[in-house]
Design an enzyme around this catalytic site. Sequence first.
Site, PDB file in Angstrom:
ATOM      1  N   MET B   1      -1.271  -5.724  13.818  1.00  0.00           N
ATOM      2  CA  MET B   1      -1.903  -5.011  12.724  1.00  0.00           C
ATOM      3  C   MET B   1      -2.835  -5.930  11.948  1.00  0.00           C
ATOM      4  O   MET B   1      -3.459  -6.792  12.526  1.00  0.00           O
ATOM      5  CB  MET B   1      -0.828  -4.425  11.810  1.00  0.00           C
ATOM      6  CG  MET B   1       0.134  -3.597  12.637  1.00  0.00           C
ATOM      7  SD  MET B   1       0.555  -2.076  11.845  1.00  0.00           S
ATOM      8  CE  MET B   1       1.593  -1.376  13.127  1.00  0.00           C
ATOM      9  N   CYS B   2      -2.882  -5.803  10.668  1.00  0.00           N
ATOM     10  CA  CYS B   2      -3.949  -6.442   9.917  1.00  0.00           C
ATOM     11  C   CYS B   2      -3.379  -7.090   8.653  1.00  0.00           C
ATOM     12  O   CYS B   2      -2.206  -6.966   8.341  1.00  0.00           O
ATOM     13  CB  CYS B   2      -5.008  -5.411   9.530  1.00  0.00           C
ATOM     14  SG  CYS B   2      -5.500  -4.313  10.881  1.00  0.00           S
TER      15      CYS B   2
END
Lengths: 284, 284, 284, 284
Positions: B1-2
């Site tokens: 993810m981020c």
Amino acid sequence: MCRFVFYLGTPIALGSLLTEPANSLIHQSFHSHEREEPLNGDGFGVAWYVPGHEEPACFRSVTPAWSNQNLRDLARVTTSGCVLAHVRAATQSLQVSEANCHPFRRGRYAFMHNGDLGGFEAMRRPLLAELSDEAFASIRGTTDSEHFFALLGDGLDRLGEPREPRTMAEAFRQAVERVLELRARHAPVEHVYLNTVLSDGHAAVACRFTTDEPANADSLYRHCGRRYVCEEGVCRMVRTRGRGEAAIVSSEPLSEDASWESVPVNHFVLLEGSEVTALEPVLA
Amino acid sequence: MCRFVFYLGTPIALGSLLTEPANSLIHQSFHSHEREEPLNGDGFGVAWYVPGHEEPACFRSVTPAWSNQNLRDLARVTTSGCVLAHVRAATQSLQVSEANCHPFRRGRYAFMHNGDLGGFEAMRRPLLAELSDEAFASIRGTTDSEHFFALLGDGLDRLGEPREPRTMAEAFRQAVERVLELRARHAPVEHVYLNTVLSDGHAAVACRFTTDEPANADSLYRHCGRRYVCEEGVCRMVRTRGRGEAAIVSSEPLSEDASWESVPVNHFVLLEGSEVTALEPVLA
Amino acid sequence: MCRFVFYLGTPIALGSLLTEPANSLIHQSFHSHEREEPLNGDGFGVAWYVPGHEEPACFRSVTPAWSNQNLRDLARVTTSGCVLAHVRAATQSLQVSEANCHPFRRGRYAFMHNGDLGGFEAMRRPLLAELSDEAFASIRGTTDSEHFFALLGDGLDRLGEPREPRTMAEAFRQAVERVLELRARHAPVEHVYLNTVLSDGHAAVACRFTTDEPANADSLYRHCGRRYVCEEGVCRMVRTRGRGEAAIVSSEPLSEDASWESVPVNHFVLLEGSEVTALEPVLA
Amino acid sequence: MCRFVFYLGTPIALGSLLTEPANSLIHQSFHSHEREEPLNGDGFGVAWYVPGHEEPACFRSVTPAWSNQNLRDLARVTTSGCVLAHVRAATQSLQVSEANCHPFRRGRYAFMHNGDLGGFEAMRRPLLAELSDEAFASIRGTTDSEHFFALLGDGLDRLGEPREPRTMAEAFRQAVERVLELRARHAPVEHVYLNTVLSDGHAAVACRFTTDEPANADSLYRHCGRRYVCEEGVCRMVRTRGRGEAAIVSSEPLSEDASWESVPVNHFVLLEGSEVTALEPVLA
């Protein structure tokens, strides 16, 4: 707009199309002869078929073709009997991305486009609404070209397996008709310009079509011969009376010899093996 | 993810968020503390507000943040009182493009997301069908994040001018509810993870939300203080009893001091000026 | 630092090395087993030999290998009997450019390096001063690796045509000795780490060398067998008593079977055809 | 070759130079009026000075300027009183890299070049041999321009602190003389073309120089006025009798008004504050 080259025939080095001819596709990318804008620097792509692989390979990049060392090296060592190559001049320069580079692929098919669906923004939502979930999900970019190919791909899927150019042309005709209906309803004053090649590695349909005056159609040429040969920087078709071994369809002639024939406006060129099998009108 | 960082307060150099802190966003891009995947190398982006310009400026790139010299230079000389910065780890690595990099913009709004709309492919067509033509046309990439923001943007447009965080939170709540309806119908077994920041440069709404077990929510922290200070590589909030001058919302603490507070799961953080004005549940 | 894989033997698809194995080079690019830094996202490169072309083809890019669609497609359709592939973790991240990506080429030779010439900045000018004009002009980037290869290339040119691994090893030994002299004079407290492969498509010399404690040498493995096979995601060497058909030298084992042998520290591995022909000390 | 624009004066938006004028630098990148090659698509760069930062900021990219969204956004919100901007047409297209993009920097100085040191390959090694270790280590690319600037930078360091254009011109003159000596010895039949700007943010020296016939010098213009104004897409200098507030030196006029003056061949233009303080011959 854009420039493209399609080759079908005896396997040749990609470089024979991309880098070696006097008016090679890379040369066209910064010095097009037949377009007002001199420049096709908004990315490029090449798709080629490899024996044993139904799906074509593809190399696309947003950097200009003329300075891409990977492309030059790939073109030097890679041979193929079916090649689609394209340099892009983005209609809207701000949308330069790999996803917007041609050729596009779907299964065994590859497709490229030079031209413009006028009023595409107005047609886009209704066009998307008609697509199968698979075709819808396949769209990765924002170009009219990729959307048209998604519509065309659904038609090809419906027609199933018969791999012959006339069937591909029939699917293409239906897609054009659908686009003309969308245009009539959503963007009637805009014009459609569709210079394209669709291939599955064995057969192909090239198209030169516009709703505009025929004189405004983008240029498209074809060349068939016994063999395509590059010697000391000069590339040419060796023509004989016998069976052809190579066919090229190209936005511009790649060489100065006189045997490049202009494709008639609003016509398909059907190709199979390495021969043009028919010229027929896009619309009945 | 981020991973992401949001700053609102007295103007600071972008580098104070991106490069200087011990656990700066660029450091997180290759060495995240609180995620299983160590890597956020699929592009980055930073949006910042500049006095006199309602629309934020944005710099996004597909190359890893840690080696981008332009980003380092920009971060060194640019100051802003409202900054959104994001490093991306693509859920599907093959979809790395500038159009898929956060933050996204619409008029004066900027938006970024860490998380995942589970089952997005199944929700995408019905979600698109609900968008205004403007929101539909604004979508340039293929991420769930950009599609969610298009839906949210339509809600913000309906609410019109009042620039206060509670109004933005209301639009956000409606967009979440709409997504939950789409999920119920099209992807009921998938989970939604929405750690986000939405800002217009003056106010902001941060969100930490999931349909999964609260323990599975992605991490999100907030920090408010009198001033955010970087000295000799150590960045910290200087806290006082007086009115705050800076607020940060971040996927991970940027420093080791104990004053980072975890945002409660399924809550909004409302910010205005440089202060957190409220914490409230995402769903009523 | 970096990770690499070298293959010599019966032609295989590049994907069998780059994408298919459980611990493929692309997997190593974001999840290396045997290095402290988990990350090799500062570009990659692959060089491969094609029958009929003495000079190897090369594809290099500064974007991470794991998200490069062109690389995945190329790896799918391209086969070769001699492949060098490399993912880079820049010692100095700010120097990420295509010119700094491995492998490097000179005529028919390709070369890649995992390691570090400690004190390179101090050695660089005197090293450049020793190069032939041709080797000097060939340098396009700023890495220690490319400079070492320029020195090695001059030695290979002096040895001329005999294409056998022992001659290549002799040139390599001389280049190492020259570097050790430069180190003694200009950077005596720094250490040299040279895990490398040099090949001309037919023969190769791999090297595992350091001036540091042997325990600090970077890892290097070799594997020889009758054939390298990938089936349903599991790749392995099929070993028999007969003549080998494939040899691999790799920073890390590509599979979990026990037949990967560690290359002894400070030794060359000489390869010819598809067999290891000798192990010998780097320094006499 | 290349095109550039230099601005010194009252702070303006970068967009006033790069995007807004009828013949803006971005327009010149694909449609140059005064060059045979229509194309400058091999990267671009802009350096700008920011109050409080002695070293200029720099943004460079290998993608064409016309499609770079980051550049457009940066140009929209960034203001500066001293700007150097450059679009590149690589003499050798295969050497396109960020390290080869102008402007180049050294401490507080920025430098850009349009032209060519003929015979550079023959001059390169002796030129490098004369550099200080610092200047030698600063070179990251392969252009004649960066190498010339390294030589010039050593001269500027020797002259030390006095920040006035005449001192900078003196260092420049010495560097030119040194290059002419190298040319005489190593490449006597080649010609040098040096259209450049060197600035420290307060003062600047522009140069229009060639060893060729004066008629073959590349074009260079200057324009001074009370203020540089862009209104509804038309940019012009507002001239008054009073003290000037802005000076521009540019490869081509940015607007159609008649007040652009050609810089005399083989002359320096000295600028300080926002005024041209002198025109003087490059060689005594």
